[in-house]
Design a protein around this motif. Structure first.
Motif, PDB file in Angstrom:
ATOM      1  N   ALA A 125       0.831  -1.200   0.000  1.00 50.08           N
ATOM      2  CA  ALA A 125       0.000   0.000   0.000  1.00 50.08           C
ATOM      3  C   ALA A 125       0.866   1.251   0.000  1.00 50.08           C
ATOM      4  CB  ALA A 125      -0.926   0.003   1.218  1.00 50.08           C
ATOM      5  N   GLY A 126       2.007   1.159   0.659  1.00 46.86           N
ATOM      6  CA  GLY A 126       2.904   2.306   0.731  1.00 46.86           C
ATOM      7  C   GLY A 126       4.356   1.888   0.639  1.00 46.86           C
ATOM      8  N   ILE A 127       5.121   2.600  -0.152  1.00 46.70           N
ATOM      9  CA  ILE A 127       6.564   2.403  -0.258  1.00 46.70           C
ATOM     10  C   ILE A 127       7.228   3.719   0.119  1.00 46.70           C
ATOM     11  CG2 ILE A 127       8.493   1.932  -1.823  1.00 46.70           C
ATOM     12  CD1 ILE A 127       6.592   0.185  -3.473  1.00 46.70           C
ATOM     13  N   TYR A 128       8.188   3.645   1.030  1.00 43.99           N
ATOM     14  CA  TYR A 128       8.868   4.841   1.533  1.00 43.99           C
ATOM     15  C   TYR A 128      10.367   4.660   1.353  1.00 43.99           C
ATOM     16  CZ  TYR A 128       4.383   5.796   3.783  1.00 43.99           C
ATOM     17  OH  TYR A 128       3.041   6.025   4.004  1.00 43.99           O
ATOM     18  N   SER A 129      11.044   5.714   0.921  1.00 44.72           N
ATOM     19  CA  SER A 129      12.479   5.566   0.704  1.00 44.72           C
ATOM     20  C   SER A 129      13.207   6.901   0.676  1.00 44.72           C
ATOM     21  CB  SER A 129      12.751   4.827  -0.621  1.00 44.72           C
ATOM     22  OG  SER A 129      14.131   4.559  -0.775  1.00 44.72           O
ATOM     23  N   ASN A 130      14.378   6.892   1.286  1.00 44.97           N
ATOM     24  CA  ASN A 130      15.391   7.920   1.067  1.00 44.97           C
ATOM     25  C   ASN A 130      16.418   7.220   0.175  1.00 44.97           C
ATOM     26  OD1 ASN A 130      17.452   9.793   1.180  1.00 44.97           O
ATOM     27  ND2 ASN A 130      17.455   9.995   3.402  1.00 44.97           N
ATOM     28  N   PRO A 131      16.163   7.196  -1.137  1.00 48.94           N
ATOM     29  CA  PRO A 131      16.907   6.290  -2.022  1.00 48.94           C
ATOM     30  C   PRO A 131      18.379   6.681  -2.163  1.00 48.94           C
ATOM     31  CG  PRO A 131      15.548   7.783  -3.316  1.00 48.94           C
ATOM     32  CD  PRO A 131      15.186   8.020  -1.876  1.00 48.94           C
ATOM     33  N   PRO A 132      19.217   5.685  -2.480  1.00 52.81           N
ATOM     34  CA  PRO A 132      20.662   5.923  -2.597  1.00 52.81           C
ATOM     35  C   PRO A 132      21.030   6.635  -3.894  1.00 52.81           C
ATOM     36  CG  PRO A 132      20.174   3.663  -3.153  1.00 52.81           C
ATOM     37  CD  PRO A 132      18.873   4.273  -2.724  1.00 52.81           C
ATOM     38  N   ILE A 133      20.783   7.927  -3.937  1.00 48.91           N
ATOM     39  CA  ILE A 133      21.041   8.726  -5.137  1.00 48.91           C
ATOM     40  C   ILE A 133      22.501   8.601  -5.581  1.00 48.91           C
ATOM     41  CG2 ILE A 133      21.058  11.064  -6.088  1.00 48.91           C
ATOM     42  CD1 ILE A 133      18.259  10.021  -5.620  1.00 48.91           C
ATOM     43  N   ALA A 157       3.886   5.719  -3.270  1.00 51.69           N
ATOM     44  CA  ALA A 157       5.286   5.699  -2.838  1.00 51.69           C
ATOM     45  C   ALA A 157       5.700   7.118  -2.497  1.00 51.69           C
ATOM     46  CB  ALA A 157       6.184   5.133  -3.932  1.00 51.69           C
ATOM     47  N   TYR A 158       6.515   7.245  -1.462  1.00 49.03           N
ATOM     48  CA  TYR A 158       7.015   8.554  -1.033  1.00 49.03           C
ATOM     49  C   TYR A 158       8.536   8.509  -1.009  1.00 49.03           C
ATOM     50  CZ  TYR A 158       2.153   9.187   0.251  1.00 49.03           C
ATOM     51  OH  TYR A 158       0.779   9.253   0.208  1.00 49.03           O
ATOM     52  N   LEU A 159       9.158   9.344  -1.831  1.00 45.23           N
ATOM     53  CA  LEU A 159      10.607   9.379  -1.978  1.00 45.23           C
ATOM     54  C   LEU A 159      11.114  10.756  -1.593  1.00 45.23           C
ATOM     55  CD1 LEU A 159      10.767   7.871  -5.594  1.00 45.23           C
ATOM     56  CD2 LEU A 159      10.722   6.591  -3.437  1.00 45.23           C
ATOM     57  N   TYR A 190      15.355  19.629   0.397  1.00 49.38           N
ATOM     58  CA  TYR A 190      14.867  18.309  -0.018  1.00 49.38           C
ATOM     59  C   TYR A 190      13.454  18.412  -0.568  1.00 49.38           C
ATOM     60  CZ  TYR A 190      18.794  16.197   2.425  1.00 49.38           C
ATOM     61  OH  TYR A 190      20.045  15.841   2.824  1.00 49.38           O
ATOM     62  N   ARG A 191      13.153  17.498  -1.474  1.00 48.79           N
ATOM     63  CA  ARG A 191      11.794  17.409  -1.999  1.00 48.79           C
ATOM     64  C   ARG A 191      11.257  16.011  -1.756  1.00 48.79           C
ATOM     65  NH1 ARG A 191      12.667  21.127  -7.432  1.00 48.79           N
ATOM     66  NH2 ARG A 191      12.472  23.095  -6.298  1.00 48.79           N
ATOM     67  N   VAL A 192       9.993  15.950  -1.329  1.00 48.91           N
ATOM     68  CA  VAL A 192       9.324  14.668  -1.153  1.00 48.91           C
ATOM     69  C   VAL A 192       8.396  14.462  -2.339  1.00 48.91           C
ATOM     70  CG1 VAL A 192       7.753  13.294   0.259  1.00 48.91           C
ATOM     71  CG2 VAL A 192       9.473  14.756   1.365  1.00 48.91           C
ATOM     72  N   LEU A 193       8.632  13.378  -3.074  1.00 48.09           N
ATOM     73  CA  LEU A 193       7.839  13.059  -4.250  1.00 48.09           C
ATOM     74  C   LEU A 193       6.807  11.989  -3.895  1.00 48.09           C
ATOM     75  CD1 LEU A 193      10.686  12.804  -6.923  1.00 48.09           C
ATOM     76  CD2 LEU A 193       9.335  14.823  -6.276  1.00 48.09           C
ATOM     77  N   GLU A 194       5.582  12.203  -4.332  1.00 46.09           N
ATOM     78  CA  GLU A 194       4.517  11.219  -4.157  1.00 46.09           C
ATOM     79  C   GLU A 194       4.281  10.541  -5.498  1.00 46.09           C
ATOM     80  OE1 GLU A 194       0.429  11.321  -1.794  1.00 46.09           O
ATOM     81  OE2 GLU A 194       0.321  12.464  -3.655  1.00 46.09           O
ATOM     82  N   VAL A 195       4.431   9.224  -5.516  1.00 43.42           N
ATOM     83  CA  VAL A 195       4.372   8.456  -6.767  1.00 43.42           C
ATOM     84  C   VAL A 195       3.165   7.530  -6.739  1.00 43.42           C
ATOM     85  CG1 VAL A 195       5.675   6.951  -8.317  1.00 43.42           C
ATOM     86  CG2 VAL A 195       6.904   8.492  -6.759  1.00 43.42           C
ATOM     87  N   GLU A 196       2.359   7.586  -7.808  1.00 43.48           N
ATOM     88  CA  GLU A 196       1.192   6.722  -7.923  1.00 43.48           C
ATOM     89  C   GLU A 196       1.533   5.481  -8.733  1.00 43.48           C
ATOM     90  OE1 GLU A 196      -2.421   8.735  -9.110  1.00 43.48           O
ATOM     91  OE2 GLU A 196      -1.546  10.662  -8.529  1.00 43.48           O
ATOM     92  N   PRO A 197       0.721   4.432  -8.623  1.00 43.50           N
ATOM     93  CA  PRO A 197       0.994   3.221  -9.391  1.00 43.50           C
ATOM     94  C   PRO A 197       1.039   3.485 -10.892  1.00 43.50           C
ATOM     95  CG  PRO A 197      -0.646   2.791  -7.707  1.00 43.50           C
ATOM     96  CD  PRO A 197      -0.450   4.270  -7.740  1.00 43.50           C
ATOM     97  N   HIS A 198       1.718   2.622 -11.591  1.00 48.83           N
ATOM     98  CA  HIS A 198       1.877   2.734 -13.040  1.00 48.83           C
ATOM     99  C   HIS A 198       0.520   2.846 -13.732  1.00 48.83           C
ATOM    100  CE1 HIS A 198       2.989   1.516 -17.150  1.00 48.83           C
ATOM    101  NE2 HIS A 198       4.176   1.971 -16.839  1.00 48.83           N
ATOM    102  N   GLY A 199       0.397   3.843 -14.601  1.00 50.75           N
ATOM    103  CA  GLY A 199      -0.802   4.006 -15.388  1.00 50.75           C
ATOM    104  C   GLY A 199      -2.002   4.573 -14.649  1.00 50.75           C
ATOM    105  N   SER A 200      -1.779   5.112 -13.442  1.00 52.69           N
ATOM    106  CA  SER A 200      -2.918   5.667 -12.684  1.00 52.69           C
ATOM    107  C   SER A 200      -3.499   6.891 -13.365  1.00 52.69           C
ATOM    108  CB  SER A 200      -2.464   6.036 -11.270  1.00 52.69           C
ATOM    109  OG  SER A 200      -2.089   4.910 -10.561  1.00 52.69           O
TER     110      SER A 200
END
Length: 200
Positions: A125-133, A157-159, A190-200
């Protein structure tokens, strides 16, 4: 990339420490160590993410990608004690710390494991990450394309990404891959991006 927090088995000698994590509704003492991302402190981007990112609009398992010693996973698990929270990392020392921190906090809803150990049919339902840029674009894009397709319908997803490390270009790349992406907040560089499922 040498011995870095991306390493599966850091060769740097262990020097255990601890940090205090305080964010909305959560106050935790977390063990840290050398060879793990943000050792000895709460990373500023992680703090921005935890302060800004909401729970997803649908209910289901949650995922912390690149968990480090566990600040994101344990915050999610504290806020939603009845939901399973998966914490994945390539770094075995980080996984051990996350497991220990979850036990110390009494959070039995956290599973910390290598990415390959997550059941293949599990959606989130939710994916959260401070991804390894800093791992580079190919590795970053591969990581996101591995996990974002596993969002449940209606999930999010919240990145968190530093503005000067390419948050705007990452947002455009996500859009180009078919993942609708909006900027949730911009704070402290920093910016927090909210990502929806593919094709939403």
């Amino acid at each position: 990339m040498g011995d870095h927090y991306f390493s599966s088995t850091p060769s740097v000698a262990s020097r255990p420490g601890s940090v205090r994590l305080h964010t909305a509704g959560v106050d935790l003492e977390l063990a840290t160590d050398t060879g793990v991302f943000s050792q000895g402190r709460i990373d500023r981007g992680t703090k921005v993410l935890l302060d800004a990112a909401p729970m997803p609009p649908v209910r289901g398992p949650l995922l912390d990608v690149g968990c480090g010693y566990g600040p994101i996973a344990l915050t999610l698990a504290s806020r939603r004690r009845r939901l399973p929270v998966w914490a994945v990392d390539l770094n075995e020392r980080a996984l051990g710390l996350t497991r220990g921190n979850a036990t110390a906090a009494g959070l039995g809803n956290v599973t910390a494991c290598h990415p390959d150990e997550v059941p293949a049919d599990l959606a989130f339902a939710g994916i959260y990450s401070n991804p390894p840029i800093r791992s580079g674009k190919p590795a970053l894009h591969g990581l996101l394309l591995r996990w974002l397709p596993r969002l449940m319908p209606g999930g999010r997803a919240y990145l968190v990404v530093a503005k000067n490390l390419g948050s705007d270009s990452l947002q455009q790349w996500l859009e180009d891959q078919g993942f609708p992406t909006t900027r949730l907040t911009s704070e402290k560089g920093y910016r927090v991006l909210e990502v929806e499922p593919h094709g939403s």
